[in-house]
Motif scaffolding. Structure first.
Motif, PDB file in Angstrom:
ATOM      1  N   VAL A  34     116.520  62.536  -4.726  1.00 28.15           N
ATOM      2  CA  VAL A  34     116.703  61.292  -5.291  1.00 28.15           C
ATOM      3  C   VAL A  34     118.065  60.515  -4.909  1.00 28.15           C
ATOM      4  O   VAL A  34     117.979  59.219  -4.495  1.00 28.15           O
ATOM      5  CB  VAL A  34     116.783  61.554  -6.971  1.00 28.15           C
ATOM      6  N   ALA A  35     119.263  61.113  -4.657  1.00 30.12           N
ATOM      7  CA  ALA A  35     120.270  60.400  -4.132  1.00 30.12           C
ATOM      8  C   ALA A  35     119.957  59.843  -2.758  1.00 30.12           C
ATOM      9  O   ALA A  35     120.393  58.814  -2.321  1.00 30.12           O
ATOM     10  CB  ALA A  35     121.404  61.305  -4.204  1.00 30.12           C
ATOM     11  N   GLU A  36     119.378  60.603  -1.694  1.00 29.01           N
ATOM     12  CA  GLU A  36     118.986  60.201  -0.641  1.00 29.01           C
ATOM     13  C   GLU A  36     118.103  59.058  -0.587  1.00 29.01           C
ATOM     14  O   GLU A  36     118.095  57.949   0.421  1.00 29.01           O
ATOM     15  CB  GLU A  36     118.626  61.226   0.286  1.00 29.01           C
ATOM     16  N   ILE A  37     117.065  58.917  -1.381  1.00 28.30           N
ATOM     17  CA  ILE A  37     116.252  57.704  -1.547  1.00 28.30           C
ATOM     18  C   ILE A  37     117.086  56.608  -1.907  1.00 28.30           C
ATOM     19  O   ILE A  37     116.794  55.604  -1.236  1.00 28.30           O
ATOM     20  CB  ILE A  37     115.129  58.432  -2.478  1.00 28.30           C
ATOM     21  N   CYS A  38     117.786  56.809  -2.749  1.00 26.28           N
ATOM     22  CA  CYS A  38     118.855  55.643  -3.276  1.00 26.28           C
ATOM     23  C   CYS A  38     119.749  55.183  -2.296  1.00 26.28           C
ATOM     24  O   CYS A  38     119.855  53.838  -2.172  1.00 26.28           O
ATOM     25  CB  CYS A  38     119.302  55.886  -4.646  1.00 26.28           C
ATOM     26  N   ALA A  39     120.267  56.108  -1.345  1.00 28.69           N
ATOM     27  CA  ALA A  39     121.004  55.611  -0.465  1.00 28.69           C
ATOM     28  C   ALA A  39     120.525  54.926   0.748  1.00 28.69           C
ATOM     29  O   ALA A  39     121.200  53.929   1.368  1.00 28.69           O
ATOM     30  CB  ALA A  39     121.747  56.969   0.427  1.00 28.69           C
ATOM     31  N   GLY A  40     119.087  55.067   0.929  1.00 34.35           N
ATOM     32  CA  GLY A  40     118.428  54.358   2.015  1.00 34.35           C
ATOM     33  C   GLY A  40     118.011  53.025   1.629  1.00 34.35           C
ATOM     34  O   GLY A  40     117.040  52.341   2.082  1.00 34.35           O
ATOM     35  N   ALA A  41     118.230  52.597   0.030  1.00 39.33           N
ATOM     36  CA  ALA A  41     117.377  51.451  -0.348  1.00 39.33           C
ATOM     37  C   ALA A  41     118.242  50.150  -0.133  1.00 39.33           C
ATOM     38  O   ALA A  41     117.645  49.025  -0.178  1.00 39.33           O
ATOM     39  CB  ALA A  41     117.565  51.672  -2.016  1.00 39.33           C
ATOM     40  N   GLY A  42     119.238  50.150   0.616  1.00 32.54           N
ATOM     41  CA  GLY A  42     119.873  48.895   0.975  1.00 32.54           C
ATOM     42  C   GLY A  42     121.080  48.358   0.028  1.00 32.54           C
ATOM     43  O   GLY A  42     121.485  47.095   0.040  1.00 32.54           O
ATOM     44  N   LEU A  43     121.356  49.214  -0.975  1.00 33.19           N
ATOM     45  CA  LEU A  43     122.611  48.883  -1.910  1.00 33.19           C
ATOM     46  C   LEU A  43     123.945  49.118  -0.995  1.00 33.19           C
ATOM     47  O   LEU A  43     123.767  49.650  -0.042  1.00 33.19           O
ATOM     48  CB  LEU A  43     122.631  49.652  -3.257  1.00 33.19           C
ATOM     49  N   ASP A  44     124.934  48.465  -1.655  1.00 32.70           N
ATOM     50  CA  ASP A  44     126.221  48.693  -1.076  1.00 32.70           C
ATOM     51  C   ASP A  44     126.769  50.090  -1.391  1.00 32.70           C
ATOM     52  O   ASP A  44     127.825  50.576  -0.708  1.00 32.70           O
ATOM     53  CB  ASP A  44     127.041  47.642  -1.389  1.00 32.70           C
ATOM     54  N   TRP A  45     126.479  50.324  -2.653  1.00 32.59           N
ATOM     55  CA  TRP A  45     127.411  51.716  -3.174  1.00 32.59           C
ATOM     56  C   TRP A  45     126.614  52.414  -4.280  1.00 32.59           C
ATOM     57  O   TRP A  45     125.624  51.931  -4.940  1.00 32.59           O
ATOM     58  CB  TRP A  45     128.550  51.064  -3.602  1.00 32.59           C
ATOM     59  N   LEU A  46     126.772  53.743  -4.417  1.00 34.17           N
ATOM     60  CA  LEU A  46     126.148  54.647  -5.391  1.00 34.17           C
ATOM     61  C   LEU A  46     127.458  55.235  -6.093  1.00 34.17           C
ATOM     62  O   LEU A  46     128.272  55.447  -5.622  1.00 34.17           O
ATOM     63  CB  LEU A  46     125.439  55.536  -4.788  1.00 34.17           C
ATOM     64  N   LEU A  47     127.326  55.251  -7.216  1.00 32.98           N
ATOM     65  CA  LEU A  47     128.197  55.917  -8.220  1.00 32.98           C
ATOM     66  C   LEU A  47     127.723  57.197  -8.619  1.00 32.98           C
ATOM     67  O   LEU A  47     126.578  57.500  -9.092  1.00 32.98           O
ATOM     68  CB  LEU A  47     128.526  55.140  -9.476  1.00 32.98           C
ATOM     69  N   ILE A  48     128.125  58.466  -8.024  1.00 35.60           N
ATOM     70  CA  ILE A  48     127.741  59.832  -8.576  1.00 35.60           C
ATOM     71  C   ILE A  48     128.352  60.249  -9.965  1.00 35.60           C
ATOM     72  O   ILE A  48     129.750  60.372  -9.610  1.00 35.60           O
ATOM     73  CB  ILE A  48     127.895  60.614  -7.257  1.00 35.60           C
ATOM     74  N   ASP A  49     127.760  60.460 -10.818  1.00 35.89           N
ATOM     75  CA  ASP A  49     128.536  60.466 -12.096  1.00 35.89           C
ATOM     76  C   ASP A  49     128.825  61.749 -12.486  1.00 35.89           C
ATOM     77  O   ASP A  49     127.871  62.606 -12.594  1.00 35.89           O
ATOM     78  CB  ASP A  49     127.402  59.835 -13.342  1.00 35.89           C
TER      79      ASP A  49
END
Length: 269
Positions: A34-49
């Motif tokens: 899921v994290a990899e899918i989100c990483a490739g979405a075009g967003l600037d940043w991800l918060l790993i909680d």
């Protein structure tokens, strides 16, 4: 000869180098896929909680590895400002750390010391054993460690709002993230993140942090609230979460294809 590696820019550098706010989302599921899918979405940043999720150290490592090939910037929220926990998170490869529940400048100074090597801090030295330094394949990692790490602190209480300027003014704090959910709770408005008194407190924090020359961000799943905060000068905003998206969209499928009444009845069984 070993490969000499370089590390990507920090979130501090990404914010400073951008001409627009940084838009991101939470990764709370603990799934590297899921994290990899989100990483490739075009967003600037991800918060790993690491605070409100099942994510432990091994999973956190896998999540950072999963998103590493993508241009998105990962930020890890620690479960607390504990010195040992922060040492472990940095050593496993987190370059950008968010520490929750910081209410005073004294607490902010303590977490700054926790992410810095001696003599400026108390971070334990283990770069030869750690992914953070790529097992000493990043030349000069310890010498340049402050450049490789960015630290953000979370203001999410009425006390934190009152101390926001002092917190933001601490040397080594690279930015402040406002948490409206806990802030609302501390104000006696549990679950009312968009209550006028809560939004006023968020904007008060914005003013205080920006007055110290530091970037300020906020969590805002409500699109209208997110836009209002962006218009008020937020430099980084979280606008969704992997688990929330899955929950709402799966519910929407059930409502469309089974019917709201039938779906509710089925879930009650």
């Amino acid at each position: 000869m070993p490969i000499r590696l370089t590390l990507p820019p920090t979130f501090r550098d990404r914010i400073a180098g951008s001409d627009r706010p940084q838009i991101g989302m939470w990764v709370s599921s603990g799934s590297p896929l899921v994290a990899e899918i989100c990483a490739g979405a075009g967003l600037d940043w991800l918060l790993i909680d690491g605070e409100h999720s099942p994510i432990g150290l091994e999973t956190m490592t896998a999540l950072l590895q999963a998103v590493a090939p993508y241009p998105v910037t990962p930020v890890v929220r620690a479960p607390s400002g504990d010195v040992v926990v922060l040492k472990q998170i940095l050593d496993l490869g987190a370059q950008n750390v968010l520490v929750p529940m910081v209410d005073t400048a004294e607490q902010a100074r303590a977490v700054v010391r926790a992410v810095r090597y001696p003599p400026r801090g108390v971070r334990g030295v283990g770069s030869a054993l750690a992914r953070g330094a790529r097992w000493n394949r990043v030349e000069g990692y310890m010498r340049d460690a402050d450049r490789h790490v960015s630290l953000f602190v979370q203001v999410e209480s009425a006390t934190g709002v009152e101390n926001a300027a002092a917190i933001a003014g601490v040397d080594g704090v690279d930015g402040v993230f406002v948490g409206p959910s806990d802030l609302a709770a501390s104000m006696g408005l549990l679950g009312q993140q968009t209550h006028p008194d809560v939004t006023a407190a968020v904007l008060k924090t914005f003013e205080a942090v920006r007055g110290e020359g530091k970037p300020v961000g906020v969590n805002a799943f409500d699109p209208a609230a997110a836009q209002a905060y962006l218009d008020a000068g937020a430099s980084f905003v979280l606008v969704g979460a992997d688990v929330a998206l899955l929950a709402r969209e799966s519910e929407a499928l059930a409502d469309r294809w089974i019917g709201e009444g039938s779906a509710a009845g089925d879930r009650a069984l």
